[in-house]
Design a protein around this motif. Sequence first.
Motif, PDB file in Angstrom:
ATOM      1  N   GLY A  79     -11.950 -22.210 -14.189  1.00 32.64           N
ATOM      2  CA  GLY A  79     -12.712 -21.437 -13.226  1.00 32.64           C
ATOM      3  C   GLY A  79     -11.874 -20.843 -12.111  1.00 32.64           C
ATOM      4  O   GLY A  79     -12.416 -20.334 -11.118  1.00 32.64           O
ATOM      5  N   SER A  80     -10.540 -20.870 -12.257  1.00 30.92           N
ATOM      6  CA  SER A  80      -9.669 -20.280 -11.242  1.00 30.92           C
ATOM      7  C   SER A  80      -9.405 -18.802 -11.502  1.00 30.92           C
ATOM      8  O   SER A  80      -8.657 -18.169 -10.755  1.00 30.92           O
ATOM      9  CB  SER A  80      -8.341 -21.040 -11.167  1.00 30.92           C
ATOM     10  N   ALA A  81      -9.988 -18.261 -12.548  1.00 33.50           N
ATOM     11  CA  ALA A  81      -9.958 -16.824 -12.826  1.00 33.50           C
ATOM     12  C   ALA A  81     -11.364 -16.391 -13.218  1.00 33.50           C
ATOM     13  O   ALA A  81     -12.104 -17.150 -13.849  1.00 33.50           O
ATOM     14  CB  ALA A  81      -8.968 -16.488 -13.937  1.00 33.50           C
ATOM     15  N   ASP A  82     -11.742 -15.167 -12.819  1.00 37.89           N
ATOM     16  CA  ASP A  82     -13.074 -14.651 -13.130  1.00 37.89           C
ATOM     17  C   ASP A  82     -13.137 -13.960 -14.476  1.00 37.89           C
ATOM     18  O   ASP A  82     -14.213 -13.819 -15.061  1.00 37.89           O
ATOM     19  CB  ASP A  82     -13.522 -13.656 -12.049  1.00 37.89           C
ATOM     20  N   GLY A  83     -11.990 -13.486 -14.961  1.00 41.47           N
ATOM     21  CA  GLY A  83     -11.993 -12.768 -16.227  1.00 41.47           C
ATOM     22  C   GLY A  83     -10.593 -12.566 -16.751  1.00 41.47           C
ATOM     23  O   GLY A  83      -9.603 -12.908 -16.100  1.00 41.47           O
ATOM     24  N   ASP A  94     -17.889 -17.839 -26.562  1.00 39.39           N
ATOM     25  CA  ASP A  94     -19.168 -17.232 -26.181  1.00 39.39           C
ATOM     26  C   ASP A  94     -19.911 -18.038 -25.117  1.00 39.39           C
ATOM     27  O   ASP A  94     -20.615 -17.472 -24.276  1.00 39.39           O
ATOM     28  CB  ASP A  94     -20.070 -17.069 -27.410  1.00 39.39           C
ATOM     29  N   ALA A  95     -19.759 -19.337 -25.144  1.00 41.28           N
ATOM     30  CA  ALA A  95     -20.459 -20.168 -24.169  1.00 41.28           C
ATOM     31  C   ALA A  95     -19.857 -20.034 -22.775  1.00 41.28           C
ATOM     32  O   ALA A  95     -20.498 -20.377 -21.782  1.00 41.28           O
ATOM     33  CB  ALA A  95     -20.421 -21.633 -24.604  1.00 41.28           C
ATOM     34  N   GLN A  96     -18.650 -19.519 -22.711  1.00 41.71           N
ATOM     35  CA  GLN A  96     -17.938 -19.439 -21.432  1.00 41.71           C
ATOM     36  C   GLN A  96     -17.808 -18.013 -20.920  1.00 41.71           C
ATOM     37  O   GLN A  96     -17.865 -17.777 -19.707  1.00 41.71           O
ATOM     38  CB  GLN A  96     -16.539 -20.035 -21.597  1.00 41.71           C
ATOM     39  N   LEU A  97     -17.641 -17.049 -21.832  1.00 43.85           N
ATOM     40  CA  LEU A  97     -17.307 -15.685 -21.442  1.00 43.85           C
ATOM     41  C   LEU A  97     -18.378 -14.682 -21.857  1.00 43.85           C
ATOM     42  O   LEU A  97     -19.104 -14.890 -22.834  1.00 43.85           O
ATOM     43  CB  LEU A  97     -15.967 -15.270 -22.074  1.00 43.85           C
ATOM     44  N   LEU A  98     -18.430 -13.595 -21.120  1.00 41.91           N
ATOM     45  CA  LEU A  98     -19.278 -12.453 -21.440  1.00 41.91           C
ATOM     46  C   LEU A  98     -18.384 -11.267 -21.779  1.00 41.91           C
ATOM     47  O   LEU A  98     -17.410 -10.992 -21.077  1.00 41.91           O
ATOM     48  CB  LEU A  98     -20.168 -12.100 -20.242  1.00 41.91           C
ATOM     49  N   ARG A 210     -16.072 -14.599 -16.900  1.00 42.04           N
ATOM     50  CA  ARG A 210     -16.777 -15.875 -16.994  1.00 42.04           C
ATOM     51  C   ARG A 210     -18.262 -15.690 -16.715  1.00 42.04           C
ATOM     52  O   ARG A 210     -18.658 -14.843 -15.916  1.00 42.04           O
ATOM     53  CB  ARG A 210     -16.197 -16.867 -15.976  1.00 42.04           C
ATOM     54  N   ARG A 211     -19.063 -16.487 -17.381  1.00 44.19           N
ATOM     55  CA  ARG A 211     -20.499 -16.437 -17.141  1.00 44.19           C
ATOM     56  C   ARG A 211     -20.808 -16.904 -15.719  1.00 44.19           C
ATOM     57  O   ARG A 211     -20.197 -17.857 -15.221  1.00 44.19           O
ATOM     58  CB  ARG A 211     -21.235 -17.317 -18.149  1.00 44.19           C
ATOM     59  N   GLY A 212     -21.736 -16.221 -15.066  1.00 46.19           N
ATOM     60  CA  GLY A 212     -22.112 -16.573 -13.714  1.00 46.19           C
ATOM     61  C   GLY A 212     -23.193 -15.628 -13.229  1.00 46.19           C
ATOM     62  O   GLY A 212     -23.592 -14.684 -13.930  1.00 46.19           O
ATOM     63  N   ALA A 213     -23.652 -15.851 -12.023  1.00 43.28           N
ATOM     64  CA  ALA A 213     -24.729 -15.047 -11.459  1.00 43.28           C
ATOM     65  C   ALA A 213     -24.352 -13.577 -11.393  1.00 43.28           C
ATOM     66  O   ALA A 213     -23.344 -13.214 -10.780  1.00 43.28           O
ATOM     67  CB  ALA A 213     -25.077 -15.559 -10.062  1.00 43.28           C
ATOM     68  N   GLY A 214     -25.136 -12.732 -12.047  1.00 41.46           N
ATOM     69  CA  GLY A 214     -24.926 -11.296 -12.005  1.00 41.46           C
ATOM     70  C   GLY A 214     -23.856 -10.767 -12.933  1.00 41.46           C
ATOM     71  O   GLY A 214     -23.709  -9.550 -13.085  1.00 41.46           O
ATOM     72  N   MET A 215     -23.092 -11.662 -13.583  1.00 38.28           N
ATOM     73  CA  MET A 215     -21.984 -11.195 -14.409  1.00 38.28           C
ATOM     74  C   MET A 215     -22.468 -10.485 -15.671  1.00 38.28           C
ATOM     75  O   MET A 215     -21.797  -9.588 -16.179  1.00 38.28           O
ATOM     76  CB  MET A 215     -21.075 -12.370 -14.785  1.00 38.28           C
ATOM     77  N   ASP A 216     -23.625 -10.886 -16.203  1.00 33.18           N
ATOM     78  CA  ASP A 216     -24.144 -10.214 -17.388  1.00 33.18           C
ATOM     79  C   ASP A 216     -24.448  -8.753 -17.084  1.00 33.18           C
ATOM     80  O   ASP A 216     -24.223  -7.862 -17.912  1.00 33.18           O
ATOM     81  CB  ASP A 216     -25.379 -10.926 -17.919  1.00 33.18           C
TER      82      ASP A 216
END
Length: 263
Positions: A79-83, A94-98, A210-216
């Motif tokens: 979680g130290s990088a967003d993408g 898939d469970a971790q990234l979009l 990474r999956r998170g609020a608003g990332m989709d």
Amino acid sequence: MHALLKLLTAALFTCLSLAAYGEKLRIVTEPWAPYVYEDQGAMYGLDYETTVIVFQRLGIEVQWQFLPWKRCLVMLDQGSADGALDIFHSQERDAQLLYPSEPLSDVDFVLFYANERPHPAQHLGDLRGLTVGTSPGYLYGAEFSDSALFNREPAPSHEANFGKLLLGRIDLLITDRRVGQHLIKTLGLEGKVSQAPLVVSRQPQFLAVRRGAGMDLLVQRFAAELKRFKQEPGYVALSARYGGIPGIAAAERTVEQQESSAP
């Protein structure tokens, strides 16, 4: 109209939340010319510059970091990088990234051999008993990675793989077609190394987050803007600058992942 308004509003909140805390989207990647690379402290490349333009249009600031690829994956896990830029899709992630629906580019993994010891493979069966140089952390496809017909030997860099190839320590090496042709030219190996006919796998590469609020919603906006940019003269010019399809820009420098930094 209601769905579109909801999409834009949520994406706006995502951008505002980053700005409110003075944060930038943290993107990691590995230098891999001509897609992304560093030269005298500046960053270049077809996929890098395309991504910069798309994020500028979306009003999102990005913090970039170049690392060995396996370290990039660790940072995503922690979680130290967003993408990550130029990452292949896999079901395990898939469970971790979009992933946006629109890829940045396509990679053709092919084989290269030394002309003094030719192995012009046309099928994986032609590799029986041979040793193929690989790079840690790359996904070449299950058929290649799971085959028991031949041996796979990792190296700390693609340059190292080409050196082992010339010394006869491996029989072939696998890498992207464009990257391989670039290295043949920049290392002065014309006439010494050739590409085998076999295309091991063809895979699209993406900017994934990474999956998170608003990332989709963010990846949806990114895909739409990327697709729009690809249809513009600016993208055609950018692609031509890096050799078009599937050429290579001669002045680029490739820095590959180091096994010593792998977890």
